[in-house]
Design a protein around this motif. Sequence first.
Motif, mmCIF file in Angstrom:
data_model
loop_
_atom_site.group_PDB
_atom_site.id
_atom_site.type_symbol
_atom_site.label_atom_id
_atom_site.label_comp_id
_atom_site.label_asym_id
_atom_site.label_seq_id
_atom_site.Cartn_x
_atom_site.Cartn_y
_atom_site.Cartn_z
ATOM 1 N N VAL A 26 0.836 -1.210 0.000
ATOM 2 C CA VAL A 26 0.000 0.000 0.000
ATOM 3 C C VAL A 26 0.866 1.252 0.000
ATOM 4 O O VAL A 26 0.613 2.207 -0.742
ATOM 5 C CB VAL A 26 -0.957 0.001 1.216
ATOM 6 C CG1 VAL A 26 -1.552 1.398 1.432
ATOM 7 C CG2 VAL A 26 -2.058 -1.014 1.014
ATOM 8 N N ASN A 27 1.918 1.244 0.816
ATOM 9 C CA ASN A 27 2.789 2.420 0.863
ATOM 10 C C ASN A 27 3.563 2.616 -0.440
ATOM 11 O O ASN A 27 3.729 3.748 -0.903
ATOM 12 C CB ASN A 27 3.760 2.313 2.043
ATOM 13 C CG ASN A 27 3.086 2.625 3.370
ATOM 14 O OD1 ASN A 27 2.705 3.754 3.649
ATOM 15 N ND2 ASN A 27 2.917 1.600 4.186
ATOM 16 N N THR A 30 1.070 3.976 -3.037
ATOM 17 C CA THR A 30 0.759 5.385 -2.758
ATOM 18 C C THR A 30 1.887 6.297 -3.218
ATOM 19 O O THR A 30 1.660 7.329 -3.864
ATOM 20 C CB THR A 30 0.507 5.592 -1.251
ATOM 21 O OG1 THR A 30 -0.590 4.774 -0.830
ATOM 22 C CG2 THR A 30 0.187 7.053 -0.948
ATOM 23 N N VAL A 34 2.123 9.317 -6.021
ATOM 24 C CA VAL A 34 2.679 10.642 -5.703
ATOM 25 C C VAL A 34 3.770 11.028 -6.706
ATOM 26 O O VAL A 34 3.902 12.188 -7.094
ATOM 27 C CB VAL A 34 3.249 10.655 -4.263
ATOM 28 C CG1 VAL A 34 4.026 11.951 -3.996
ATOM 29 C CG2 VAL A 34 2.128 10.491 -3.242
ATOM 30 N N CYS A 49 -1.346 -3.901 -7.114
ATOM 31 C CA CYS A 49 -2.754 -4.001 -6.734
ATOM 32 C C CYS A 49 -3.268 -5.435 -6.866
ATOM 33 O O CYS A 49 -4.057 -5.903 -6.037
ATOM 34 C CB CYS A 49 -3.605 -3.057 -7.586
ATOM 35 S SG CYS A 49 -3.416 -1.307 -7.129
ATOM 36 N N GLU A 76 -7.982 1.118 0.405
ATOM 37 C CA GLU A 76 -6.951 1.871 -0.312
ATOM 38 C C GLU A 76 -6.661 1.268 -1.689
ATOM 39 O O GLU A 76 -6.428 1.997 -2.659
ATOM 40 C CB GLU A 76 -5.674 1.947 0.534
ATOM 41 C CG GLU A 76 -5.857 2.796 1.786
ATOM 42 C CD GLU A 76 -4.564 2.982 2.566
ATOM 43 O OE1 GLU A 76 -3.511 3.200 1.940
ATOM 44 O OE2 GLU A 76 -4.606 2.904 3.812
ATOM 45 N N LEU A 80 -6.974 3.218 -5.201
ATOM 46 C CA LEU A 80 -5.859 3.213 -6.162
ATOM 47 C C LEU A 80 -6.339 2.738 -7.537
ATOM 48 O O LEU A 80 -5.933 3.277 -8.566
ATOM 49 C CB LEU A 80 -4.729 2.316 -5.656
ATOM 50 C CG LEU A 80 -3.866 2.877 -4.517
ATOM 51 C CD1 LEU A 80 -3.058 1.761 -3.868
ATOM 52 C CD2 LEU A 80 -2.927 3.967 -5.033
ATOM 53 N N THR A 107 -5.161 6.199 7.468
ATOM 54 C CA THR A 107 -5.809 5.828 6.210
ATOM 55 C C THR A 107 -6.168 7.055 5.381
ATOM 56 O O THR A 107 -5.874 7.117 4.186
ATOM 57 C CB THR A 107 -7.086 5.007 6.486
ATOM 58 O OG1 THR A 107 -6.743 3.842 7.243
ATOM 59 C CG2 THR A 107 -7.759 4.590 5.189
ATOM 60 N N ASN A 110 -3.200 8.717 3.657
ATOM 61 C CA ASN A 110 -2.797 8.074 2.400
ATOM 62 C C ASN A 110 -3.740 8.441 1.258
ATOM 63 O O ASN A 110 -3.304 8.730 0.141
ATOM 64 C CB ASN A 110 -2.773 6.551 2.573
ATOM 65 C CG ASN A 110 -1.442 6.045 3.110
ATOM 66 O OD1 ASN A 110 -0.521 6.823 3.316
ATOM 67 N ND2 ASN A 110 -1.355 4.762 3.364
ATOM 68 N N ILE A 111 -5.038 8.416 1.536
ATOM 69 C CA ILE A 111 -6.027 8.723 0.493
ATOM 70 C C ILE A 111 -5.887 10.180 0.037
ATOM 71 O O ILE A 111 -6.012 10.486 -1.153
ATOM 72 C CB ILE A 111 -7.462 8.466 1.005
ATOM 73 C CG1 ILE A 111 -7.622 6.999 1.403
ATOM 74 C CG2 ILE A 111 -8.484 8.849 -0.061
ATOM 75 C CD1 ILE A 111 -7.333 6.004 0.312
ATOM 76 N N ILE A 114 -3.073 10.395 -2.380
ATOM 77 C CA ILE A 114 -3.457 9.828 -3.681
ATOM 78 C C ILE A 114 -4.301 10.830 -4.471
ATOM 79 O O ILE A 114 -4.054 11.089 -5.650
ATOM 80 C CB ILE A 114 -4.229 8.510 -3.492
ATOM 81 C CG1 ILE A 114 -3.297 7.426 -2.915
ATOM 82 C CG2 ILE A 114 -4.829 8.033 -4.816
ATOM 83 C CD1 ILE A 114 -4.019 6.173 -2.447
ATOM 84 N N ARG A 118 -2.968 12.506 -7.969
ATOM 85 C CA ARG A 118 -3.499 11.767 -9.107
ATOM 86 C C ARG A 118 -4.242 12.710 -10.052
ATOM 87 O O ARG A 118 -4.890 13.658 -9.620
ATOM 88 C CB ARG A 118 -4.451 10.655 -8.643
ATOM 89 C CG ARG A 118 -4.964 9.807 -9.805
ATOM 90 C CD ARG A 118 -5.574 8.519 -9.328
ATOM 91 N NE ARG A 118 -6.732 8.734 -8.470
ATOM 92 C CZ ARG A 118 -7.261 7.768 -7.731
ATOM 93 N NH1 ARG A 118 -6.737 6.564 -7.723
ATOM 94 N NH2 ARG A 118 -8.315 8.012 -6.980
#
Length: 280
Positions: A26-27, A30, A34, A49, A76, A80, A107, A110-111, A114, A118
């Motif tokens: 996940v990291n 993310t 970025v 994923c 997450e 993504l 959480t 992180n979102i 993104i 994005r």
Amino acid sequence: DKEILQQAINWYRKGFEVQPNEYAGVNLATLLVVSGQDIQTSSELQRICMVLNNLIGKKGALSALEDYWDVATFFEISVLAEDYSKAIQASECMFKLKPPDWYLKSTIGNITLIKRFRKEGIKIQPEEEIFNFWLEYFDNATKEEVGEEIKFPILIWEPTKVFMPSYVTVNNGAEIKSLTIKNECLKCIKNNSLCGQLHQWELTSSMIKSVSTYKRDDRCIFLYVRPSDDFQIYFPNSNWSQRFIELVLVLTQGEEGMITDLDNDLSAGPIEFEYDYDDA
């Protein structure tokens, strides 16, 4: 700093290659977003994923997961992959687990990254609108101070046994004090038209019979309304539910028949029911 970002990507990439796990995956994903990568064009992001989906899938159905971090990882991954339908499902599961606020902060952090880096589409998908509601709801859940807010994201437990994303606004500053509840109906948003169900209520102070807390969940309150409606409402945390109760008490101040202490009132005597009779 691009150099530090690249170092972090390399570190998580090595860890994920050596031992694929949810945390590193996940990291890494993310940070790749970025850095400018996109799920539609990046084979590395797609592979990450897919691996994460397999890892979470082995743990069972989403609704059966009891570990917050497993559900948050699914959440997450869905974001993504821009699969907002699955993100909505995960959001409800996260809500039911009632996680500590610092879990949600991690959480949502992180979102937020993104979404910030994005490339957004020109048109927001209907599911993304509901997803954005959940982001606001969870963000409010991390706040200890509620300020002077009069509009809140809420969840209403429907008679159909589903949680309906909604907003409630308490209009104490209006000429006629009122309380407005509005559902965020996905079907209505998808069709850009009303679905035939009632999704908005304008309640004046005289229509409100009582408001009470729910002992099993401090996020929840019951709002009883004349003639015979009631709402089971879940706020992001207890600070928001208490703020709402305070506003409702101001709204109904001076109204005859308003019960401000439902527990004591019910203990004073039997409940009187109102019945509608037909000609038969």
